[in-house]
Every structure is written in structure tokens, then in C-alpha cells.
Design a protein around this motif. Structure first.
Motif, PDB file in Angstrom:
ATOM      1  N   TYR B 305       0.822  -1.230   0.000  1.00  0.00           N
ATOM      2  CA  TYR B 305       0.000   0.000   0.000  1.00  0.00           C
ATOM      3  C   TYR B 305       0.849   1.269   0.000  1.00  0.00           C
ATOM      4  CZ  TYR B 305      -3.615  -3.339   1.211  1.00  0.00           C
ATOM      5  OH  TYR B 305      -4.464  -4.411   1.187  1.00  0.00           O
ATOM      6  N   GLN B 306       1.814   1.305   0.918  1.00  0.00           N
ATOM      7  CA  GLN B 306       2.612   2.538   1.015  1.00  0.00           C
ATOM      8  C   GLN B 306       3.481   2.741  -0.215  1.00  0.00           C
ATOM      9  OE1 GLN B 306       3.373   3.606   5.455  1.00  0.00           O
ATOM     10  NE2 GLN B 306       4.092   1.528   5.153  1.00  0.00           N
ATOM     11  N   GLU B 307       4.010   1.637  -0.729  1.00  0.00           N
ATOM     12  CA  GLU B 307       4.872   1.739  -1.916  1.00  0.00           C
ATOM     13  C   GLU B 307       4.068   2.220  -3.128  1.00  0.00           C
ATOM     14  OE1 GLU B 307       4.814  -0.723   0.222  1.00  0.00           O
ATOM     15  OE2 GLU B 307       6.860  -1.191   0.854  1.00  0.00           O
ATOM     16  N   VAL B 308       2.829   1.765  -3.228  1.00  0.00           N
ATOM     17  CA  VAL B 308       1.968   2.216  -4.336  1.00  0.00           C
ATOM     18  C   VAL B 308       1.736   3.719  -4.235  1.00  0.00           C
ATOM     19  CG1 VAL B 308      -0.427   2.169  -5.169  1.00  0.00           C
ATOM     20  CG2 VAL B 308       0.808   0.023  -4.814  1.00  0.00           C
ATOM     21  N   THR B 309       1.317   4.168  -3.066  1.00  0.00           N
ATOM     22  CA  THR B 309       0.987   5.582  -2.890  1.00  0.00           C
ATOM     23  C   THR B 309       2.225   6.454  -3.085  1.00  0.00           C
ATOM     24  OG1 THR B 309      -0.605   4.807  -1.250  1.00  0.00           O
ATOM     25  CG2 THR B 309      -0.273   7.178  -1.382  1.00  0.00           C
ATOM     26  N   ARG B 310       3.339   5.992  -2.544  1.00  0.00           N
ATOM     27  CA  ARG B 310       4.586   6.749  -2.638  1.00  0.00           C
ATOM     28  C   ARG B 310       5.049   6.847  -4.096  1.00  0.00           C
ATOM     29  NH1 ARG B 310       7.817   3.627   0.966  1.00  0.00           N
ATOM     30  NH2 ARG B 310       6.476   4.297   2.648  1.00  0.00           N
ATOM     31  N   THR B 311       4.968   5.752  -4.825  1.00  0.00           N
ATOM     32  CA  THR B 311       5.424   5.751  -6.224  1.00  0.00           C
ATOM     33  C   THR B 311       4.547   6.685  -7.060  1.00  0.00           C
ATOM     34  OG1 THR B 311       6.272   3.509  -5.989  1.00  0.00           O
ATOM     35  CG2 THR B 311       5.858   4.279  -8.237  1.00  0.00           C
ATOM     36  N   ILE B 312       3.248   6.634  -6.840  1.00  0.00           N
ATOM     37  CA  ILE B 312       2.342   7.524  -7.591  1.00  0.00           C
ATOM     38  C   ILE B 312       2.682   8.980  -7.278  1.00  0.00           C
ATOM     39  CG2 ILE B 312      -0.058   8.285  -7.836  1.00  0.00           C
ATOM     40  CD1 ILE B 312      -0.863   5.318  -7.276  1.00  0.00           C
ATOM     41  N   MET B 313       2.851   9.276  -5.998  1.00  0.00           N
ATOM     42  CA  MET B 313       3.127  10.664  -5.600  1.00  0.00           C
ATOM     43  C   MET B 313       4.449  11.153  -6.191  1.00  0.00           C
ATOM     44  SD  MET B 313       4.340  13.229  -3.643  1.00  0.00           S
ATOM     45  CE  MET B 313       5.443  12.527  -2.430  1.00  0.00           C
ATOM     46  N   LEU B 314       5.472  10.317  -6.126  1.00  0.00           N
ATOM     47  CA  LEU B 314       6.789  10.726  -6.639  1.00  0.00           C
ATOM     48  C   LEU B 314       6.756  10.939  -8.149  1.00  0.00           C
ATOM     49  CD1 LEU B 314       9.108   8.375  -4.542  1.00  0.00           C
ATOM     50  CD2 LEU B 314       8.862  10.845  -4.291  1.00  0.00           C
ATOM     51  N   ALA B 315       6.123  10.016  -8.867  1.00  0.00           N
ATOM     52  CA  ALA B 315       6.104  10.113 -10.331  1.00  0.00           C
ATOM     53  C   ALA B 315       5.270  11.305 -10.788  1.00  0.00           C
ATOM     54  CB  ALA B 315       5.556   8.822 -10.927  1.00  0.00           C
ATOM     55  N   GLU B 316       4.101  11.480 -10.194  1.00  0.00           N
ATOM     56  CA  GLU B 316       3.218  12.575 -10.635  1.00  0.00           C
ATOM     57  C   GLU B 316       3.802  13.934 -10.253  1.00  0.00           C
ATOM     58  OE1 GLU B 316      -0.843  11.759  -9.496  1.00  0.00           O
ATOM     59  OE2 GLU B 316      -0.913   9.969 -10.749  1.00  0.00           O
ATOM     60  N   SER B 317       4.377  14.027  -9.062  1.00  0.00           N
ATOM     61  CA  SER B 317       4.942  15.320  -8.655  1.00  0.00           C
ATOM     62  C   SER B 317       6.166  15.661  -9.501  1.00  0.00           C
ATOM     63  CB  SER B 317       5.305  15.314  -7.165  1.00  0.00           C
ATOM     64  OG  SER B 317       6.303  14.361  -6.891  1.00  0.00           O
ATOM     65  N   SER B 318       6.892  14.629  -9.911  1.00  0.00           N
ATOM     66  CA  SER B 318       8.061  14.862 -10.764  1.00  0.00           C
ATOM     67  C   SER B 318       7.628  15.490 -12.081  1.00  0.00           C
ATOM     68  CB  SER B 318       8.778  13.533 -11.013  1.00  0.00           C
ATOM     69  OG  SER B 318       9.913  13.733 -11.797  1.00  0.00           O
ATOM     70  N   SER B 319       6.501  15.026 -12.593  1.00  0.00           N
ATOM     71  CA  SER B 319       5.985  15.588 -13.845  1.00  0.00           C
ATOM     72  C   SER B 319       5.358  16.967 -13.609  1.00  0.00           C
ATOM     73  CB  SER B 319       4.961  14.629 -14.452  1.00  0.00           C
ATOM     74  OG  SER B 319       4.480  15.144 -15.654  1.00  0.00           O
ATOM     75  N   ILE B 354       3.203   2.790 -13.686  1.00  0.00           N
ATOM     76  CA  ILE B 354       1.992   2.138 -14.216  1.00  0.00           C
ATOM     77  C   ILE B 354       1.658   0.889 -13.407  1.00  0.00           C
ATOM     78  CG2 ILE B 354       1.027   0.993 -16.257  1.00  0.00           C
ATOM     79  CD1 ILE B 354       2.657   3.056 -17.921  1.00  0.00           C
ATOM     80  N   LYS B 355       2.687   0.201 -12.934  1.00  0.00           N
ATOM     81  CA  LYS B 355       2.412  -0.962 -12.081  1.00  0.00           C
ATOM     82  C   LYS B 355       1.702  -0.508 -10.800  1.00  0.00           C
ATOM     83  CE  LYS B 355       2.859  -5.370 -10.898  1.00  0.00           C
ATOM     84  NZ  LYS B 355       4.130  -6.097 -10.780  1.00  0.00           N
ATOM     85  N   ALA B 356       2.124   0.623 -10.272  1.00  0.00           N
ATOM     86  CA  ALA B 356       1.451   1.148  -9.070  1.00  0.00           C
ATOM     87  C   ALA B 356      -0.016   1.437  -9.373  1.00  0.00           C
ATOM     88  CB  ALA B 356       2.160   2.408  -8.577  1.00  0.00           C
ATOM     89  N   LEU B 357      -0.279   1.991 -10.558  1.00  0.00           N
ATOM     90  CA  LEU B 357      -1.676   2.286 -10.930  1.00  0.00           C
ATOM     91  C   LEU B 357      -2.476   1.000 -11.132  1.00  0.00           C
ATOM     92  CD1 LEU B 357      -1.204   5.222 -13.491  1.00  0.00           C
ATOM     93  CD2 LEU B 357      -1.778   5.375 -11.059  1.00  0.00           C
ATOM     94  N   ARG B 358      -1.819  -0.057 -11.592  1.00  0.00           N
ATOM     95  CA  ARG B 358      -2.525  -1.339 -11.769  1.00  0.00           C
ATOM     96  C   ARG B 358      -2.807  -1.987 -10.411  1.00  0.00           C
ATOM     97  NH1 ARG B 358       0.728  -5.163 -15.309  1.00  0.00           N
ATOM     98  NH2 ARG B 358      -1.240  -6.240 -15.660  1.00  0.00           N
ATOM     99  N   ILE B 359      -1.830  -1.928  -9.523  1.00  0.00           N
ATOM    100  CA  ILE B 359      -2.060  -2.496  -8.181  1.00  0.00           C
ATOM    101  C   ILE B 359      -3.151  -1.691  -7.468  1.00  0.00           C
ATOM    102  CG2 ILE B 359      -1.011  -3.022  -5.942  1.00  0.00           C
ATOM    103  CD1 ILE B 359       1.680  -3.299  -7.417  1.00  0.00           C
TER     104      ILE B 359
END
Lengths: 74, 471
Positions: B305-319, B354-359
Motif C-alpha cells: 500500500y505505502q509503496e503504491v501511494t509513494r510511487t504515484i506521488m513521486l512520479a506525478e509530482s516529478s511531472s 503504471i504498475k502502481a496504478l494497476r495495483i
């Protein structure tokens, strides 16, 4: 640093090294290690081919008085 | 002439008194403007006091109400907005960063427009952690305004990133405020400032005009003195907005009278690694809730759970901050760790995002099913009470602390309301959160409001900030 972390650090360093101060490098390496650790946790989850990302793409259409601009499947 | 001070009066009560013409919006606004000027700098909770606009809006509200044009429960009530919400008229919107201290917009965020239409009065832009904490800050001193202080102890942090929204409500500088949450930014200040905060369902409130940190995680919501007030405010700020494609068509009408299963869930192990006094207050809350609810420990699927949320936040904020990053502008941020924060995250691989978005899709379905048997999942709002303003803290976003409820709730866009549930021995507030299924704000607000009607924590305010101490 393992190989994946090293490659990612090299990428970051090549692209942004001129913005990064020497004392910040260790922190950036730690952050990359965290990112790789997160990624590995995600990669361990096995999903079937049919599991799609949880986001819905909607083709754009100009909103009008009678059309909100959202997909209408009628 | 007012018979009772409006300071620390609930929005519902204040609205009722304004409607019945017992209180003048102009008089109320002047009182809160004076407090914003006096206490704002003391607590680092305010960026801009919007005096001229507030007095103009207050006069308009007064004229409307006197002529019988009553608009609803927020009409004539002053509020503050987190300084990431665009405001027109030359009012700066700093995003909490020195770099943007002169930034202005020629439009209002949708939430600001909606509140204006409801007759609410914008009295201040409130302080926040720079760039909503998205660059990985680890200390309270990460804002153009300095470390924002808890109303209960000026040596302790107000929480973040909606720091000023929490502190200003807790100090009685505004009756309510708007904050934003990507991961913890409404609930954390609600906890640390001893007030109520509602993170609505993702899409419930339009994000148009709000600084984007992470498009699929960002939510806007109210902070106020009670869960009931949060419901009144949400009704006014929610709704479909064509300027925000993610905004929901589901209309929200606040209604406390919702059917219940009388069952609350606690995710197993969610109480691991929490402060003893936070645990103690939570257990007291459970014992109270047991008079009405069956309380069951829940095993949720073993997912990252935390890894999914963290990965989404990092990737989207980077963009979202690509241009900022490419120009090296992070060097101008306040917190040293924010100055290099944007770089490492540029190495998140597209396939991992994208894997985070799928999970996330799997999580959404499974958690939805798990929550179906319950009215809400509950937990302490934060693992610890407010930390010292000059200490580093352990944050879940950076991976230094566990926050399963926050990771699940924010990744899946689930609503959660935090209300005070006690104090530590040092008189620091603690909170309990009630998290519901998507679009079930009424249910969690109803449970939280019942809890508050049977407790007095939300009616306690710092003695030095009570109106009797006014000169």
C-alpha cells in the motif's frame, strides 16, 4: 549501491548534477535506494494481463449546452 | 451588538445567528480580521490577510441578509484558504514558497468561487509547507512563513502541509478553513491543532485552481471546529466542475441521518509503533464507541500500500514540477532537503508508475469489499502528537514512518474525518479518524458528529486564545 541504484543515480547525476551540491549526493543516493525498494515491492505483485491501471481515459469532446463533454455511450 | 463572542463558535451556530440577524457579518469579520493580524504572525499561520476583500464581501453579505436574500449556512462567515488556491484581484498565491511570493492569478480556484457564491468571506490566505510538502521535507521549518505553530503549544508544530489552515482554526482566527491533502495534509494539522478535518472522496471537490502536486491523489477539504461544520462546508464546495475532469457528478447533500451497520473495523497492526499516549486515548475512544458499535480487527490483503501511494506521488509530482526541476529552482526552497528533493524522483520508471496504478485497481476492489461490512475503518489520526518545531520528524511519504490508513485512503481516494479524542499529559491534542468507502462522507461525518456530541474534546480551546483575553 546495487547495479540498478547505480544506473539510476548515474542518470540523475548526469541530468541534474550541476544543480546538486556535494553534501547532497548521499541523500540523493538514499532517495534512489528508497525508490528502487518501492519498485521492487511493486514488481513482486503478480498481476494478470487483464488488470488495467486504475485510471479511465475519456476522449475529449467540446462541452455544449446539452453535452457535459463526457463520454456518452448512447 | 453581539451578545456572545463569535470566536470558537461553530459554523452552524454562527450561521444561525447571522441568519437571525443576531450577529452582523461586518462586525464578525472585523473581529476575525483583528485576530488574524494579531495572532497570525505569532503562530506563523497566515500569509496574507485579505482585509479589503473581506470587508467588501462582509458588507455585501450584510446587505443581502438584511434584504432577505439569505444564501445558506456559510453566508456572512469568514474563512481562510490554504495558499495554494488561486485567488484573483492581485492577492498573492505563494504555494508556501519564497520563490512564488509575488505569484498572482487572474482567476479564482473553483472552491474559492463556490464559497463566494455561498456568501462566505475570504479573510486570509493561510500558510502551508512549501509546495505542499511534495519535495520531501522532514522538518516544520519548510515554509515562506516559518514553522507554523500548534495553538496548544507554540514550541510544537501545527502539522502539515495545510499548517495554517489547522492553526488558524485552532487559534480561533477563522471559523473554518480550506486545506488540501495528497497524503496526510488535512488530517495531520487537524490532529496537531485539536480540530476537525475532512479529507473528502477524490473528485468530490474540484481541484481547479489548486496547485497540483499529484493529480490522482490531491484532494481539497475543510478544517473546522467540528465534523458537523465540515459537512456544512463540504456541501457548499463539492460538485461537478467542467474545469476539473476528475470532479464527480455525484452531488453531495449533507445529511447526518444515514443508515449504519453499527460495525467499525481496525486494520490489524495499525496500532504498532504508535506513541503510548496516542494509543491510550485511542483505546479510550474505542471503549466509548463500543457502546454503539461492534469493533472488529480486520486483515486486509497483503499488498504494498505505502509503496503504491509513494510511487504515484513521486512520479506525478516529478511531472507536475518538471519545469521547476529542470530550471534548478529547488535551490530557492527553505528546507535543505527540499532543495535536492525533486531530483531522485525523476528516476522512477514509467513501468513502475503504471504498475502502481494497476495495483491500485486491485487495492480498490479488495478494500471496497473489505469495507462493505463496516461503517468505517478507524485508527489514531497520527502515530504521535505534535512534534517540536525544531525537530526532524519521521514522515510516511519519505518512507521513514508507517501510515497504512493514509496510504490506503489516499491511494484509493477514500474520505476520512479526523476529530480530537483527548490530550497527552503535556496538553497536546490527539485525534481519531473515521475512514469510509468512496462517497460515504455522510456516514463518517454522522459517526464522528455523534462521537463529538458525547465528548468535549472539540469544545476545549487554549486558554490564552479565548476571547476573554482580548484587550
Amino acid at each position: 549501491m546495487d547495479l540498478e541504484e547505480k544506473h539510476l543515480f548515474d542518470l540523475v547525476s548526469t541530468k541534474y548534477g550541476h544543480f546538486i551540491e556535494a553534501h547532497e549526493i548521499a541523500h540523493i543516493k538514499d532517495s534512489i535506494a528508497d525508490i528502487v525498494s518501492n519498485a521492487r515491492a511493486l514488481r513482486e505483485v503478480h498481476l494478470s494481463n487483464s488488470v488495467e491501471p486504475f485510471s479511465v481515459f475519456s476522449p475529449f469532446s467540446e462541452p455544449t449546452e446539452h453535452n457535459s463533454g463526457e463520454i456518452n455511450d448512447e | 451588538m453581539m451578545s456572545e463572542s463569535p470566536i470558537f463558535m461553530s459554523v452552524r451556530e454562527l450561521g444561525y445567528r447571522i441568519k437571525s440577524k443576531d450577529i452582523s457579518p461586518v462586525e464578525v469579520t472585523k473581529i476575525f480580521l483583528a485576530r488574524l493580524e494579531k495572532y497570525g504572525p505569532e503562530y506563523n499561520s497566515v500569509v496574507t490577510v485579505t482585509t479589503d476583500l473581506a470587508l467588501e464581501q462582509a458588507q455585501l453579505a450584510e446587505n443581502e441578509i438584511m434584504s432577505g436574500e439569505y444564501k445558506g449556512p456559510l453566508h456572512g462567515i469568514p474563512y481562510g484558504a490554504k495558499d495554494l488556491l488561486a485567488t484573483s484581484g492581485g492577492i498573492p498565491t505563494t504555494w508556501g514558497a519564497k520563490l512564488f511570493e509575488k505569484q498572482t492569478f487572474n482567476y479564482d480556484a473553483t472552491v474559492i468561487s463556490k464559497l463566494r457564491k455561498s456568501g462566505a468571506i475570504l479573510a486570509a490566505k493561510l500558510s502551508m509547507v512549501e509546495l505542499a510538502g511534495g519535495m520531501g521535507y522532514r522538518q516544520p521549518n519548510a515554509s515562506i512563513s516559518g514553522p507554523c505553530k500548534s495553538p496548544w503549544d507554540k514550541s510544537k508544530w501545527a502539522g502539515g502541509s495545510s499548517s495554517g489552515s489547522g492553526s488558524a482554526v485552532g487559534c480561533g482566527l477563522v471559523p473554518f478553513a480550506i486545506g488540501s491533502e495528497t497524503w496526510g495534509s488535512i488530517l495531520s494539522p487537524a490532529n496537531n491543532c485539536g480540530i476537525s478535518g475532512l479529507r473528502p472522496t477524490y473528485g468530490r471537490v474540484s481541484r481547479h485552481g489548486a496547485m497540483a502536486l499529484s493529480w490522482t491523489l490531491d484532494k481539497l477539504g475543510p478544517l473546522a471546529l467540528s465534523a458537523d461544520d465540515c459537512g456544512l462546508i463540504l456541501q457548499e464546495i463539492s460538485g461537478k466542475d467542467q474545469k476539473d475532469p476528475s470532479s464527480s457528478k455525484n452531488a453531495f447533500t449533507y445529511n447526518r441521518d444515514t443508515p449504519r451497520r453499527n460495525k467499525l473495523g481496525i486494520i490489524r497492526n495499525v496500532l504498532d509503533d504508535i506513541d503510548d499516549q496516542v494509543r491510550s486515548n485511542f483505546i479510550k475512544s474505542i471503549n466509548h464507541l463500543k457502546t454503539k458499535f461492534e469493533i472488529v480487527e480486520v486483515d486486509i490483503p497483503d499488498l504494498p500500500y505505502q509503496e503504491v501511494t509513494r510511487t504515484i506521488m513521486l512520479a506525478e509530482s516529478s511531472s507536475a514540477f518538471e519545469s521547476f526541476t529542470e530550471k534548478g529552482l529547488a535551490r530557492n526552497l527553505t528546507a535543505p532537503e527540499d532543495r535536492y528533493g525533486p531530483y531522485a524522483r525523476t528516476s522512477v520508471l514509467a513501468k513502475d508508475y503504471i504498475k502502481a496504478l494497476r495495483i491500485r485497481a486491485v487495492m480498490a476492489q479488495q478494500i471496497h469489499e473489505d469495507m462493505a461490512k463496516f461503517d468505517a475503518f478507524i485508527s489514531p489520526t497520527r502515530n504521535t502528537p505534535a512534534s517540536p518545531i525544531d525537530d526532524e520528524f519521521r514522515g510516511a511519504i519519505t518512507g521513514a514512518s508507517r501510515d497504512i490508513m493514509g496510504a490506503v485512503g489516499n491511494a484509493l481516494g477514500l474520505p476520512s474525518v479526523s476529530v480530537p479524542n483527548g490530550f497527552t499529559s503535556n496538553k497536546l491534542p490527539t485525534g481519531i479518524q473515521f475512514m469510509g468507502r468512496a462517497f460515504q462522507e455522510n456516514k463518517i461525518l454522522s459517526i464522528a458528529s455523534d462521537f463529538q456530541e458525547e465528548s468535549e474534546w472539540h469544545n476545549q480551546h487554549p486558554i490564552e486564545l479565548l476571547p476573554k483575553t482580548e484587550p
